[in-house]
Design a protein around this motif. Sequence first.
Motif, short mmCIF file in Angstrom:
data_model
loop_
_atom_site.label_atom_id
_atom_site.label_comp_id
_atom_site.label_asym_id
_atom_site.label_seq_id
_atom_site.Cartn_x
_atom_site.Cartn_y
_atom_site.Cartn_z
N ARG A 175 -5.32 58.75 -16.81
CA ARG A 175 -4.29 57.59 -17.10
C ARG A 175 -4.66 56.86 -18.38
NH1 ARG A 175 -8.14 55.82 -13.74
NH2 ARG A 175 -8.74 53.60 -13.77
N ALA A 176 -3.55 56.14 -18.85
CA ALA A 176 -3.82 55.14 -19.94
C ALA A 176 -4.00 53.87 -19.61
CB ALA A 176 -2.36 55.18 -20.88
N GLY A 177 -4.72 53.15 -20.35
CA GLY A 177 -5.16 51.66 -19.86
C GLY A 177 -3.96 50.79 -19.59
N TRP A 178 -2.75 50.83 -20.23
CA TRP A 178 -1.80 50.11 -20.14
C TRP A 178 -0.90 50.26 -18.61
CZ3 TRP A 178 2.61 53.19 -19.98
CH2 TRP A 178 2.41 54.36 -20.73
N LEU A 179 -1.21 51.58 -18.09
CA LEU A 179 -0.06 51.92 -17.33
C LEU A 179 -0.34 51.19 -15.93
CD1 LEU A 179 1.84 54.28 -16.64
CD2 LEU A 179 0.06 55.63 -15.81
N GLU A 180 -1.54 50.88 -15.56
CA GLU A 180 -1.72 49.87 -14.45
C GLU A 180 -1.15 48.81 -14.23
OE1 GLU A 180 -5.67 47.59 -13.11
OE2 GLU A 180 -6.15 49.73 -13.35
N PRO A 181 -1.11 48.02 -15.26
CA PRO A 181 -0.43 46.63 -15.26
C PRO A 181 1.32 46.96 -15.28
CG PRO A 181 -1.45 46.59 -17.41
CD PRO A 181 -2.11 47.89 -16.44
N LEU A 182 1.71 47.86 -15.87
CA LEU A 182 2.84 48.03 -15.82
C LEU A 182 3.47 48.65 -14.60
CD1 LEU A 182 5.53 48.45 -17.85
CD2 LEU A 182 4.75 50.76 -18.18
N LEU A 183 2.73 49.55 -13.94
CA LEU A 183 3.11 50.09 -12.76
C LEU A 183 3.19 49.00 -11.57
CD1 LEU A 183 0.99 53.45 -12.53
CD2 LEU A 183 3.48 53.07 -12.48
N LEU A 184 2.17 48.02 -11.60
CA LEU A 184 1.99 46.79 -10.43
C LEU A 184 3.15 46.01 -10.77
CD1 LEU A 184 -1.75 45.92 -10.62
CD2 LEU A 184 -0.48 47.20 -8.66
N LEU A 185 3.69 45.52 -11.98
CA LEU A 185 4.60 44.57 -12.58
C LEU A 185 5.92 45.33 -12.05
CD1 LEU A 185 5.80 42.10 -13.77
CD2 LEU A 185 5.53 43.31 -16.05
N THR A 186 6.15 46.49 -12.53
CA THR A 186 7.53 47.01 -12.12
C THR A 186 7.61 47.44 -10.65
OG1 THR A 186 7.39 48.33 -14.08
CG2 THR A 186 8.82 49.28 -12.84
N GLY A 187 6.39 47.71 -9.94
CA GLY A 187 6.83 48.12 -8.74
C GLY A 187 7.05 46.86 -7.71
N VAL A 188 6.14 45.78 -8.04
CA VAL A 188 6.59 44.50 -7.39
C VAL A 188 8.00 43.95 -7.59
CG1 VAL A 188 5.84 42.00 -7.32
CG2 VAL A 188 4.13 43.75 -7.24
N THR A 189 8.62 44.02 -8.84
CA THR A 189 9.69 43.61 -9.30
C THR A 189 10.85 44.44 -8.43
OG1 THR A 189 9.20 42.93 -11.56
CG2 THR A 189 11.48 43.13 -11.16
N LEU A 190 10.70 45.59 -8.37
CA LEU A 190 11.48 46.27 -7.80
C LEU A 190 11.72 46.10 -5.99
CD1 LEU A 190 11.24 49.98 -9.23
CD2 LEU A 190 13.22 48.60 -9.31
N PHE A 191 10.35 46.12 -5.51
CA PHE A 191 10.36 45.99 -4.11
C PHE A 191 11.08 44.52 -3.77
CE2 PHE A 191 8.26 44.65 -0.31
CZ PHE A 191 8.37 45.62 0.56
N LEU A 192 10.80 43.57 -4.52
CA LEU A 192 11.13 41.99 -4.31
C LEU A 192 12.91 41.95 -4.68
CD1 LEU A 192 8.14 39.79 -5.33
CD2 LEU A 192 8.75 40.74 -3.22
N ARG A 193 13.12 42.57 -5.58
CA ARG A 193 14.39 42.21 -6.08
C ARG A 193 15.52 43.34 -5.61
NH1 ARG A 193 14.94 37.25 -8.37
NH2 ARG A 193 12.90 36.79 -9.53
N SER A 194 15.08 44.29 -5.40
CA SER A 194 16.29 45.67 -4.98
C SER A 194 16.49 45.36 -3.56
CB SER A 194 15.41 47.03 -5.07
OG SER A 194 14.91 47.14 -6.16
N GLN A 195 17.99 45.61 -3.42
CA GLN A 195 18.77 45.60 -2.20
C GLN A 195 18.91 46.84 -1.33
OE1 GLN A 195 19.64 42.61 -0.76
NE2 GLN A 195 18.85 41.68 -2.75
N THR A 196 18.41 48.05 -2.15
CA THR A 196 18.74 49.47 -1.48
C THR A 196 17.27 49.63 -1.05
OG1 THR A 196 18.48 50.44 -3.55
CG2 THR A 196 20.69 49.79 -2.64
N ARG A 197 17.20 50.73 -0.34
CA ARG A 197 15.88 51.18 0.60
C ARG A 197 15.20 52.00 -0.34
NH1 ARG A 197 13.20 51.60 4.91
NH2 ARG A 197 14.87 50.28 6.03
N GLN A 198 15.90 52.87 -1.21
CA GLN A 198 15.48 53.80 -2.14
C GLN A 198 14.68 52.95 -3.24
OE1 GLN A 198 18.03 54.77 -0.24
NE2 GLN A 198 17.13 56.69 0.32
N TRP A 199 15.24 51.80 -3.76
CA TRP A 199 14.57 51.09 -4.78
C TRP A 199 13.51 50.48 -4.37
CZ3 TRP A 199 14.74 52.78 -9.54
CH2 TRP A 199 15.98 53.33 -10.01
N LYS A 200 13.61 49.88 -3.27
CA LYS A 200 12.52 49.06 -2.68
C LYS A 200 11.30 49.86 -2.21
CE LYS A 200 13.27 45.67 0.40
NZ LYS A 200 12.69 44.40 -0.42
#
Length: 564
Positions: A117-142
């Motif tokens: 993995r690249a060093g920048w991938l870890e924070p990007l994954l966490l940021l994107t994942g938390v945003t999708l989980f908290l903001r998405s309305q559909t099950r697939q995106w959450k």
Amino acid sequence: MACSRSVFERRYILLLLLLKLAGVTALLIWSVRLIRTGVERAYSVPLRRIMRRGGENRVTAAFAGFGAALMLQSSTVVAMLAAGFAASGVLSGTAAFSVLLGADVGSAAVAGLLTARAGWLEPLLLLTGVTLFLRSQTRQWKQTGRILVGVGLVFLSLDLIGQATAPLRDNAGVGVVMRYLGSDLATAFLLGAIFTWAIHSSVAAVLLFVTLSAQGLMNAEAAASLTLGANFGGSIIAFYLSFGSIPVARRVVLGNLMLRGGGALIALLCLLAGILPLDMLGSTVSRQVIGLHLLFNATVLVVGLPLVPLVSRLCLWIMPDATQTHPPRVTALNEALLDRPEQALTAAAREVLRMGEAVEAMLAPAMGLYTTWDDAVAEAIRTREAEVNTTNFDIKLYLAKVKQTRELTPELAQRATELAQFAVSFEAAGDLVEKNLLGMARRMHLRHLTFSAAGAQELADFHDRVLASVQLALNVMMSSDLEAARQLAEEKDKVRGIEQRLHAAHLERLGRGAAETVDTSNIHQETIRVLKQINNAFAVVGHPILAETGELLPSRLAGFEDAN
């Protein structure tokens, strides 16, 4: 005095480091599980479809297993799914066996991907994942957000393991242990197998061994032996979990244990003999470990795939089909519990769950009878249906007695009503399988009818989706999990939409005048309708849970009207 204090401080520091290592290892195990949970909740139906359609031959079955393990992060989960398909007749024993061999390679590939993995991938994954989980309305995106968070946490835990183990490189006691493992490879193999079996994840185990070797805590031979032990332990997990399954399911995981587990033992012997070229697998110990893990499982696949029929016959000889017996029926409806309503309702719930499992066992092989009629399977379905009817009657009588108890609270009375409703729904679903599906399959057999290729595929996919929903409903009944209840209700809406699309596709084929479609038109449409009704009968399990949170509307979940 100063000397004893220094010894105490060193021991304290060592214990603190070991505690940190245990904590971040637990985070790694949980992170891998988080990824698997997200995939199961969001993509379980497509994954089941991939595995089932891949069973046409051994090569495609292996590719299907590889893809499923790549997404689920676990060859064990794929093994249990494949064993279940084999038990229901959806996959042949050889196809299910091939799925497992491919899944082992997929699981090894996951470990390789997670270490690069690249060093920048870890924070990007966490940021994107938390945003999708908290903001998405559909099950697939959450759930996609959940998966990304899980991957990010895997990377984080690997970094933390590296930080926690860095001070251990200079510890004399740890050095002694690691040198001993390097000199006693059999013990290292055994420890790797036990650890993998204990955490039920070969991916997490191999990632831990790779990280420890990257810190210079062990030599290549010790790390390789631990990794081979992880493969042996991983092959044992599915076999252990299959205890209680019917022989055809257990033979699938037994064959995998013989090839993967036996292969691990052979590889260990090669390592002990010094003929395993570890230095050719990478420039560092950690790369050698990952290279060995991938090479080993790929070798088992290449060597084992042609041997699948032979090993399958050997497994059949070791574990033949059980002789059909009819033991006396044992019931959980204990009359002695009637004066203790809460325990009595628990006993009734056990019996209702048993009803649901019996209907599931009836539904699983039903579609197979449309293409290949089997008198023994049909008779087994009829026998189970008679048992379901008897159980439903006994449950109604038992709950009626419970409701006459003076100590019954309004909450417990409501629970008794819910259980009675579940029993009635399950009994109705059993009737639909025995009277409708079995009757139509019999008609297909007597008239020598076959569905069109497209129609048969549609029905197989729809049947599998309903079967997965039935299994989810039984899990909800056991766990009372709110998230799973939501998923069950959403699945009911999806099944309704799929039913409409399937009817439209069938009418289009009918308009083209395809002979097979014309001959089987009524049976095709009636089968879809019956499967939807069975799905609805099990979906009621989630209603009481959703009603308590105010999320249940007359036809949909509150707040989820636009999700589908």
